[in-house]
Design an enzyme around this catalytic site. Structure first.
Site, PDB file in Angstrom:
ATOM      1  N   ALA A 255       0.847  -1.192   0.000  1.00 60.31           N
ATOM      2  CA  ALA A 255       0.000   0.000   0.000  1.00 60.31           C
ATOM      3  C   ALA A 255       0.880   1.239   0.000  1.00 60.31           C
ATOM      4  CB  ALA A 255      -0.918  -0.007   1.217  1.00 60.31           C
TER       5      ALA A 255
ATOM      6  N   LYS B 213      -4.152  -6.505   5.680  1.00 57.75           N
ATOM      7  CA  LYS B 213      -3.107  -6.316   6.688  1.00 57.75           C
ATOM      8  C   LYS B 213      -2.727  -7.650   7.310  1.00 57.75           C
ATOM      9  CE  LYS B 213      -4.332  -1.651   8.037  1.00 57.75           C
ATOM     10  NZ  LYS B 213      -4.664  -0.723   9.124  1.00 57.75           N
TER      11      LYS B 213
ATOM     12  N   ASP C 290     -13.782  -0.115   9.766  1.00 53.74           N
ATOM     13  CA  ASP C 290     -14.220  -1.464  10.114  1.00 53.74           C
ATOM     14  C   ASP C 290     -13.244  -2.461   9.485  1.00 53.74           C
ATOM     15  OD1 ASP C 290     -16.288  -3.335  11.059  1.00 53.74           O
ATOM     16  OD2 ASP C 290     -16.618  -3.741   8.939  1.00 53.74           O
TER      17      ASP C 290
HETATM   18  N1  ATP Z   1      -7.141   1.514   5.303  1.00 48.04           N
HETATM   19  C1  ATP Z   1      -6.009   1.909   4.733  1.00 48.04           C
HETATM   20  N2  ATP Z   1      -6.045   2.553   3.545  1.00 48.04           N
HETATM   21  C2  ATP Z   1      -4.898   2.962   2.950  1.00 48.04           C
HETATM   22  N3  ATP Z   1      -3.678   2.760   3.450  1.00 48.04           N
HETATM   23  C3  ATP Z   1      -3.573   2.124   4.631  1.00 48.04           C
HETATM   24  C4  ATP Z   1      -4.726   1.671   5.335  1.00 48.04           C
HETATM   25  N4  ATP Z   1      -4.311   1.068   6.464  1.00 48.04           N
HETATM   26  C5  ATP Z   1      -2.960   1.155   6.460  1.00 48.04           C
HETATM   27  N5  ATP Z   1      -2.505   1.792   5.367  1.00 48.04           N
HETATM   28  C6  ATP Z   1      -1.084   2.081   5.013  1.00 48.04           C
HETATM   29  O1  ATP Z   1      -0.265   1.114   5.632  1.00 48.04           O
HETATM   30  C7  ATP Z   1       0.576   1.723   6.615  1.00 48.04           C
HETATM   31  C8  ATP Z   1       0.708   0.826   7.807  1.00 48.04           C
HETATM   32  O2  ATP Z   1      -0.582   0.535   8.334  1.00 48.04           O
HETATM   33  P1  ATP Z   1      -0.870   0.610   9.901  1.00 48.04           P
HETATM   34  O3  ATP Z   1      -0.586   1.971  10.381  1.00 48.04           O
HETATM   35  O4  ATP Z   1      -2.231   0.076  10.122  1.00 48.04           O
HETATM   36  O5  ATP Z   1       0.195  -0.449  10.402  1.00 48.04           O
HETATM   37  P2  ATP Z   1       1.137  -0.470  11.678  1.00 48.04           P
HETATM   38  O6  ATP Z   1       2.139  -1.496  11.388  1.00 48.04           O
HETATM   39  O7  ATP Z   1       0.286  -0.653  12.876  1.00 48.04           O
HETATM   40  O8  ATP Z   1       1.787   0.981  11.690  1.00 48.04           O
HETATM   41  P3  ATP Z   1       2.720   1.621  12.844  1.00 48.04           P
HETATM   42  O9  ATP Z   1       4.108   1.270  12.489  1.00 48.04           O
HETATM   43  O10 ATP Z   1       2.431   3.085  12.644  1.00 48.04           O
HETATM   44  O11 ATP Z   1       2.214   1.097  14.139  1.00 48.04           O
HETATM   45  C9  ATP Z   1      -0.081   3.053   6.926  1.00 48.04           C
HETATM   46  O12 ATP Z   1       0.829   4.003   7.393  1.00 48.04           O
HETATM   47  C10 ATP Z   1      -0.658   3.436   5.572  1.00 48.04           C
HETATM   48  O13 ATP Z   1       0.286   4.016   4.742  1.00 48.04           O
END
Ligand code: ATP
Ligand code: MG
Length: 578
Positions: free
Chosen positions: A319, A340, A375
């Site tokens: 993404a 994810k 969601d």
């Molecule tokens: N619903 C979504 N739509 C578009 N891009 C998304 C979405 N969810 C996540 N992303 C992209 O993926 C990246 C990582 O997702 P997310 O923040 O959920 O993961 P994380 O591993 O928990 O992040 P962090 O390292 O900030 O804790 C986000 O910064 C964004 O760029």
């Protein structure tokens, strides 16, 4: 050949699943039906309890059915002929149900667990259920047609009188007058010069939080457009709070960032087909999810993805935006969904475990999402064609999430993942759009944090990359691994430095507890663009104070339930000063 004893078991198994499904639907409707009573009594605590009870219902019924079937089927469950027979026995009895698509996905959920199905087994389970529900002749029965009257006011008064609430309207005629003025203005300003012919309103009322929504459509010739009346129940009685007429407004009411509606309906496919006429942009899966059949919605989403893959050629890829430390996030450019997968290990400073991450997603599932939390649907044992994954993505998945993702020559197997709507990450949005759009988004980011605070959610990680902008321009949050309840945090001011050494120290020189949060620090790491900082702070500076968060805590500890309505203050009919 199916052995006679296995044929017997298949018959029994089909009947057992049928009974479990009937029990689930009966209970689901029982809880759903209570929404009207709660609204009439203004029992908002009861409303919350019902929402929770209903969310847990399906999993409970499925677990029960699985246990019973496992016990009786025993080793026979591994007989593929028995599986096929069970499916056809079950299907034969669905002809007179109004909700066959739900019955089928329920069957799939039970049997997948018993048979340990990976990917899809079309002989043992139902495929393509309910992706495209069709209105039937019975359709006319789920809504009432209110033909045009002498005045729009009379029309609206008439349709309001059709809903027999056991509580009085505060001022039905006054509401009808105000609502009619809105509707007339909308019709006057619209491109379609044809007069209104009728309003077609669903008989079922949509309940969520403190609101009751009358949902329908305006008919002009062969075209229809949304007509939604949110009702509230205040001290003096029930009143119409707004009139929502544009597809944009309707879409926000049915947003994927809201908790599910409680709406009583027998003919679910019919209802979904009706909703599709006013919400053409929404996928069928989203609509099922919006009315609380979220697991069925998930099955439909899976089918939508499979069908989409069959008609496209693009590949899954990472993404756009900053890489997550907890999740590997990927998407198909032609489909507005992201997937994810939890990484095997998280780099410091992340100290959570996989279990805790999953618990956070489960917490969001149960919590009021307030129009600000996306969601996420949980998928297990998904199989994609290997060729559809960009090689870099596949490498990353195998390297970083090898406990969850496996691949052979042809397929990629994903043991667990979340799927959610794709939005534009806020950090990218602000960088790529013009200054005005960026400022608007940043102001809505502040409102988003406030809405979350008002519903007892502290996002944990407030960085812009963890928020995104939806199709309707709303800023929402999607990164849940550090999310917690506002009431579980300890919001503190930064103590005054004792001397210069303190001041210069990289590490805090005072004790910091595990749940301590220092709102004054937020501004230093948010990385707001210089030019936009001032206007953000002017509107939302108080978010950077411990006092603001402590005030929110008091509100929640006092038991106040705040409902964030899916329309703007300026859309309310009796707004202050009017
Ligand atoms: N619903 C979504 N739509 C578009 N891009 C998304 C979405 N969810 C996540 N992303 C992209 O993926 C990246 C990582 O997702 P997310 O923040 O959920 O993961 P994380 O591993 O928990 O992040 P962090 O390292 O900030 O804790 C986000 O910064 C964004 O760029
Ligand atoms: Mg993130």
């Amino acid at each position: 050949m199916l052995h006679e004893s296995h044929a017997e078991l298949a018959r029994w198994g089909a009947a057992a699943v049928r009974e479990s499904f009937a029990a689930y639907q009966a209970e689901f409707k029982h809880v759903t039906r209570r929404a009207k009573l709660r609204f009439e009594l203004r029992d908002w605590r009861g409303t919350q309890a019902d929402a929770l009870e209903r969310l847990e219902l399906r999993a409970r019924c499925i677990a029960h059915a699985v246990e019973e079937l496992r016990g009786v089927l025993g080793a026979a469950a591994s007989d593929p002929l028995l599986r096929e027979q069970m499916k056809s026995d079950y299907e034969r009895d669905l002809y007179d149900r109004l909700d066959p698509e739900l019955a089928k996905s329920f069957f799939n959920s039970v049997t997948r667990r018993i048979f340990g199905t990976i990917g899809v087994d079309p002989r043992a389970e139902f495929v393509a259920t309910g992706v495209d529900p069709q209105p039937t002749v019975a359709g006319a029965r789920i809504y009432r047609t209110h033909p045009r009257q002498g005045t729009t006011e009379a029309l609206i008064a008439a349709l309001l009188r059709d809903y027999p609430f056991a509580a009085p309207f505060r001022d039905l005629e006054g509401d009808a007058r105000l609502a009619a003025a809105e509707l007339d203005a909308y019709l006057r300003d619209s491109d379609d010069a044809r007069p209104l012919e009728s309003v077609e309103l669903l008989k079922s009322v949509f309940y969520r939080g403190k609101g009751a929504y009358l949902v329908g459509r305006i008919r002009r010739g062969d075209s229809v457009s949304p007509f939604i009346l949110p009702l509230l129940h205040g001290d003096g009685g029930i009143y119409v709070d707004a009139v929502l007429l544009s597809p944009h407004d309707a879409s926000i009411v049915f947003s994927f960032t809201r908790s599910y509606f409680h709406v009583e309906v027998d003919h679910t496919g019919e209802l979904i087909a009706f909703l599709k006429t006013i919400l053409p942009q929404k996928k069928t899966s989203e609509l099922y999810i919006a009315i609380g059949y979220n697991k069925h919605g998930k099955t439909v989403l899976y089918r939508e993805i499979v069908e989409h893959l069959a008609h496209t050629r693009d590949r899954f890829e990472a993404a756009r935006g900053d890489r997550g430390m907890v999740m590997v996030v990927f998407t198909l450019p032609s489909l507005d969904v992201v997937f994810k997968v939890i990484r095997d290990r998280f780099a410091p400073p992340k100290s959570v475990t996989r279990q805790e991450v999953m618990q956070k997603y489960a917490l969001v599932f149960r919590h009021d999402r307030a129009g600000r939390l996306v969601d996420a649907q949980e998928f297990e044992h998904i199989v994609f064609e290997r060729a559809r994954l960009a090689p870099e993505l596949l490498d990353e998945l195998l390297r970083e999430a090898g406990e969850t993702v496996h691949a052979d020559h042809e397929h990629v197997f994903i043991r667990h993942m979340y799927a959610e709507r794709r939005v534009v990450p806020l950090n990218l949005f602000i960088r790529e759009r013009d200054e005005w759009s960026a400022r608007d988004a940043l102001l809505d980011y502040g409102r988003s944090i406030r809405d979350l605070a008002a519903t007892n959610t502290f996002p944990g990680d407030l960085l812009l990359k963890n928020f995104g902008v939806t199709r309707t321009g709303r800023v929402i949050f999607y990164d849940y691994d550090e999310l917690c309840l506002v009431t579980d945090c300890n919001f503190r001011e930064i103590p005054r430095a004792r001397d210069d050494a303190d001041e210069m120290s990289d590490e805090p020189w005072f004790y910091v507890g595990e749940n301590d949060v220092f709102p004054e620090e937020f501004i230093h790491f948010l990385g707001l663009p210089e030019g936009l900082r001032g206007s953000f702070l002017a509107s939302h500076g108080e978010i950077m104070t411990a006092a603001f968060w402590r005030r929110m805590q008091e509100l929640h500890r006092a038991g106040e339930i705040v409902d964030i309505f899916p329309y703007r203050e300026s859309q309310r009919l009796r707004r202050v000063g009017r």
